[in-house]
Design a protein around this motif. Structure first.
Motif, PDB file in Angstrom:
ATOM      1  N   SER A 297       0.842  -1.205   0.000  1.00 14.55           N
ATOM      2  CA  SER A 297       0.000   0.000   0.000  1.00 14.55           C
ATOM      3  C   SER A 297       0.875   1.252   0.000  1.00 14.55           C
ATOM      4  O   SER A 297       0.699   2.153  -0.837  1.00 14.55           O
ATOM      5  N   ARG A 315      -3.979   6.503 -13.821  1.00 13.14           N
ATOM      6  CA  ARG A 315      -5.185   6.173 -13.072  1.00 13.14           C
ATOM      7  C   ARG A 315      -5.584   4.697 -13.228  1.00 13.14           C
ATOM      8  O   ARG A 315      -6.689   4.305 -12.886  1.00 13.14           O
ATOM      9  N   ASN A 346     -10.199  -1.192  -1.896  1.00 14.16           N
ATOM     10  CA  ASN A 346     -11.002  -0.078  -2.374  1.00 14.16           C
ATOM     11  C   ASN A 346     -10.412   1.256  -1.916  1.00 14.16           C
ATOM     12  O   ASN A 346     -10.386   2.234  -2.670  1.00 14.16           O
ATOM     13  N   GLU A 347      -9.894   1.281  -0.694  1.00 17.13           N
ATOM     14  CA  GLU A 347      -9.224   2.497  -0.199  1.00 17.13           C
ATOM     15  C   GLU A 347      -7.954   2.760  -0.989  1.00 17.13           C
ATOM     16  O   GLU A 347      -7.636   3.913  -1.314  1.00 17.13           O
ATOM     17  N   ALA A 349      -7.451   1.852  -4.086  1.00 13.83           N
ATOM     18  CA  ALA A 349      -7.866   2.315  -5.408  1.00 13.83           C
ATOM     19  C   ALA A 349      -8.219   3.800  -5.394  1.00 13.83           C
ATOM     20  O   ALA A 349      -7.932   4.526  -6.361  1.00 13.83           O
ATOM     21  N   GLN A 350      -8.821   4.268  -4.321  1.00 15.19           N
ATOM     22  CA  GLN A 350      -9.154   5.687  -4.223  1.00 15.19           C
ATOM     23  C   GLN A 350      -7.904   6.559  -4.171  1.00 15.19           C
ATOM     24  O   GLN A 350      -7.915   7.716  -4.609  1.00 15.19           O
ATOM     25  N   GLU A 351      -6.803   5.994  -3.681  1.00 16.58           N
ATOM     26  CA  GLU A 351      -5.546   6.741  -3.597  1.00 16.58           C
ATOM     27  C   GLU A 351      -4.772   6.722  -4.922  1.00 16.58           C
ATOM     28  O   GLU A 351      -4.168   7.726  -5.297  1.00 16.58           O
ATOM     29  N   GLY A 353      -5.891   4.929  -8.120  1.00 16.10           N
ATOM     30  CA  GLY A 353      -6.622   4.763  -9.371  1.00 16.10           C
ATOM     31  C   GLY A 353      -7.282   3.403  -9.464  1.00 16.10           C
ATOM     32  O   GLY A 353      -7.122   2.544  -8.602  1.00 16.10           O
ATOM     33  N   PHE A 354      -8.061   3.203 -10.533  1.00 12.11           N
ATOM     34  CA  PHE A 354      -8.716   1.914 -10.743  1.00 12.11           C
ATOM     35  C   PHE A 354      -7.677   0.794 -10.813  1.00 12.11           C
ATOM     36  O   PHE A 354      -6.576   0.988 -11.342  1.00 12.11           O
ATOM     37  N   GLU A 397     -16.015  -4.347  -5.818  1.00 17.13           N
ATOM     38  CA  GLU A 397     -15.896  -3.751  -4.480  1.00 17.13           C
ATOM     39  C   GLU A 397     -14.460  -3.328  -4.201  1.00 17.13           C
ATOM     40  O   GLU A 397     -14.220  -2.346  -3.495  1.00 17.13           O
ATOM     41  N   GLY A 399     -12.505  -2.063  -6.278  1.00 18.41           N
ATOM     42  CA  GLY A 399     -12.124  -0.937  -7.121  1.00 18.41           C
ATOM     43  C   GLY A 399     -11.491  -1.361  -8.429  1.00 18.41           C
ATOM     44  O   GLY A 399     -10.780  -0.580  -9.064  1.00 18.41           O
ATOM     45  N   THR A 401     -11.313  -2.440 -12.424  1.00 15.50           N
ATOM     46  CA  THR A 401     -11.964  -2.167 -13.701  1.00 15.50           C
ATOM     47  C   THR A 401     -11.655  -3.250 -14.730  1.00 15.50           C
ATOM     48  O   THR A 401     -12.297  -3.313 -15.778  1.00 15.50           O
TER      49      THR A 401
END
Length: 552
Positions: A297, A315, A346-347, A349-351, A353-354, A397, A399, A401
């Motif tokens: 991470s 991204r 998911n957290e 991915a928010q930081e 990108g997908f 879930e 994140g 794609t």
């Protein structure tokens, strides 16, 4: 019927299309035929069946070194109709056992009015029990059995059948040292560029071609692989022939015809193709490696921040096989993040990108056996494809794609009795998985596919890309890697798949003096050539640099 003609002579039927300068002479007594293009006879062909250790064909024994018994042709009929590809004229006939006069298969030669295309189909009128040759590469049921005379003016081109797929060039003036196991794609061309392309048209997950030579003749057997257990009554197997005045035109016509028939679309608006991505797959710097004293991470967030400072807005980030729980053989125990990933995916991915998540085969004792049914050979394989609906929901879930489905050739080999003994199992598996993932807007990228997988991907628009070459930084040279990827990308694009060469580095591939790959080949790689080749072939552009080393 513009350009199309059918003529009956004393001992032949002739069907062709003057607009595209081809004709096919069919012998009335046997159904064996000659193919002519642009005033030149290119080859002869017939039907071949392997049953109970013997070969049966409608080709004369003198024409065929392997035939034990021959069929005769009867009941010729001409039909005009249309299908989704357009109007056509067909010549139908029945192949019968010469001694018993039992009908074996119905044969059709279909000529399209406004396309340089011919379909050759057989429909079984009797069930064939246990035709197995016991070897996958022994073709047991061949609508086309091509005979090509040795010729200094002719060359041929095909691909290997299994991963990693590679191009094969054949000089038809030179002798073969051994039988060639090829994909269900075969092209022949002359010095002027005139080209004929043959390929599978249906049963896409069960077709192979083999190429052999005897004396001065080459034989190409086009049809079902040798593990099929039974050919039921009514089974249809079809090959397609495309004509072109040059190879590029022929392969464009071939790809367009197949994609149109299967409603396959090359979606040029995909983010996977139009945007940069970062990969941690085999060959990348952070393949099973993190920044010292940081978890994955922290490593990926630090990398993302470094790229943003340089003005590179990535991204899409691929997580290699390190992200999920597996056994030493790489089989997945569960597609759940390993403890080394501190953040929820998911957290993460928010930081950054997908996510593009890698997946592989299922371990024999995977955690999903409590909820879903599996068939077990060397690995576990889902009997219940609903598992992919469950996984699609989980991946979304997280994140994700897209997923990279890796080790497809190992899955086919490890589950060969289930996947290859029966019609369409492999094709139906890929299509079902793709459609389940589509519900969650998750695309599929194929990795380590055989040509079975590439052809089968025509049946769904949710399989969008495929690896076209070996892992980055292996012992192969950069020139070999580009040669392999560029030729295989031509096949992928024709079948409606964007190529993926694999990860690459944008700068000299070492970091603080530490080699990035144990094979030591990366120092001979030119990053600019790597990047340019990917752009020119519409390939996914995904890099895997160490932090602070990306070449802007």
């Amino acid at each position: 019927m513009p350009g199309v003609f059918v003529q009956e002579g004393w001992d032949t039927y002739i069907i062709g299309n003057s607009k595209y300068k081809f004709k096919i002479d069919v012998l009335k007594d046997s159904g064996e035929f000659l193919i002519h293009f642009d005033g030149k006879t290119w080859l002869s062909s017939g039907y071949l069946l392997h049953k109970a250790g013997k070969w049966y064909s409608n080709m004369e024994k003198s024409h065929n070194p392997y035939v034990n018994a021959t069929y005769i042709a009867d009941n010729f009929e001409v039909e005009q109709s249309e299908d989704r590809n357009g109007e056509f004229t067909s010549l139908h006939f029945i192949l019968k056992d010469r001694d018993s006069r039992q009908s074996i298969v119905a044969y059709e030669i279909r000529v399209y009015h406004n396309l340089p295309v011919v379909l050759f189909s057989i429909v079984h009128l009797t069930e064939v029990e246990k035709p197995q040759a016991l070897y996958e590469h022994t073709i047991i049921d061949a609508p086309l059995y091509l005979k090509i005379k040795q010729n200094k003016d002719m060359k041929a081109f095909t691909y290997t059948s299994h991963a990693w797929i590679k191009p094969i060039f054949l000089d038809l003036q030179k002798a073969l040292s051994e039988t060639i196991m090829a994909s269900s794609f075969f092209s022949i061309f002359d010095r002027t560029g005139r080209t004929l392309i043959f390929s599978a048209f249906d049963n896409l997950g069960n077709q192979l071609y083999t190429i052999t030579q005897k004396d001065n003749d080459f034989y190409v057997i086009c049809g079902l692989e040798g593990l099929i257990e039974k050919i039921p009554v009514g089974s249809r197997i079809t090959e397609v022939l495309i004509f072109g005045s040059e190879f590029e035109q022929a392969i464009e016509n071939w790809g367009t015809f197949l994609r149109t028939h299967y409603n396959k679309i090359l979606d040029e608006n995909l983010d996977l193709i139009n945007k940069l991505s970062y990969w941690t797959d085999c060959g990348s710097y952070y393949y099973y490696r993190t920044i010292p004293e940081k978890d994955y991470s922290d490593t990926l967030i630090a990398l993302s921040e470094d790229l943003k400072r340089k003005g590179i807005n990535v991204r899409l980030v691929e997580l290699g096989p390190w992200w999920y729980s597996k056994d030493p053989s790489a089989g997945a125990k569960a597609y759940e993040p390993v403890p080394e990933i501190k953040l929820n995916l998911n957290e993460l991915a928010q930081e950054i990108g997908f996510l593009i998540l890698q997946m592989s085969w299922f371990n024999l004792e995977n955690e999903y056996t409590k909820r879903f049914s599996f068939i077990k050979e060397k690995i576990a394989f889902p009997r219940d494809y609903e598992i992919y609906d469950y996984l699609g929901g989980r991946f979304r879930e997280y994140g994700a794609t897209a997923v990279v489905h890796d080790h497809l050739t190992q899955i086919r080999s490890s589950m060969r009795h289930h996947l290859m003994d029966n019609f369409s199992i492999l094709s139906n598996w890929l299509k079902s998985m793709a459609e389940h993932f589509r519900r969650y807007m998750i695309r599929i990228i194929l990795s380590m596919p055989d040509t079975y997988h590439l052809f089968s991907s025509l049946q769904t628009n949710n399989i969008v890309a495929s690896r076209t070459g070996e892992d980055y930084g292996t012992s192969a040279s950069q020139s070999y890697s580009l040669w392999q990827n560029i030729y295989t990308s031509q096949l992928a694009l024709a079948l409606g798949l964007f190529p993926h060469f694999g990860v690459f580095f944008t700068l000299h591939p070492t970091y603080n003096g530490e080699p990035t790959n144990e094979n030591g080949n990366l120092g001979r790689i030119n990053p600019e050539v790597d990047a340019l080749a990917r752009v020119l072939t519409f390939s996914i552009v995904g890099f895997g640099d160490a932090i602070c080393t990306t070449n802007v």
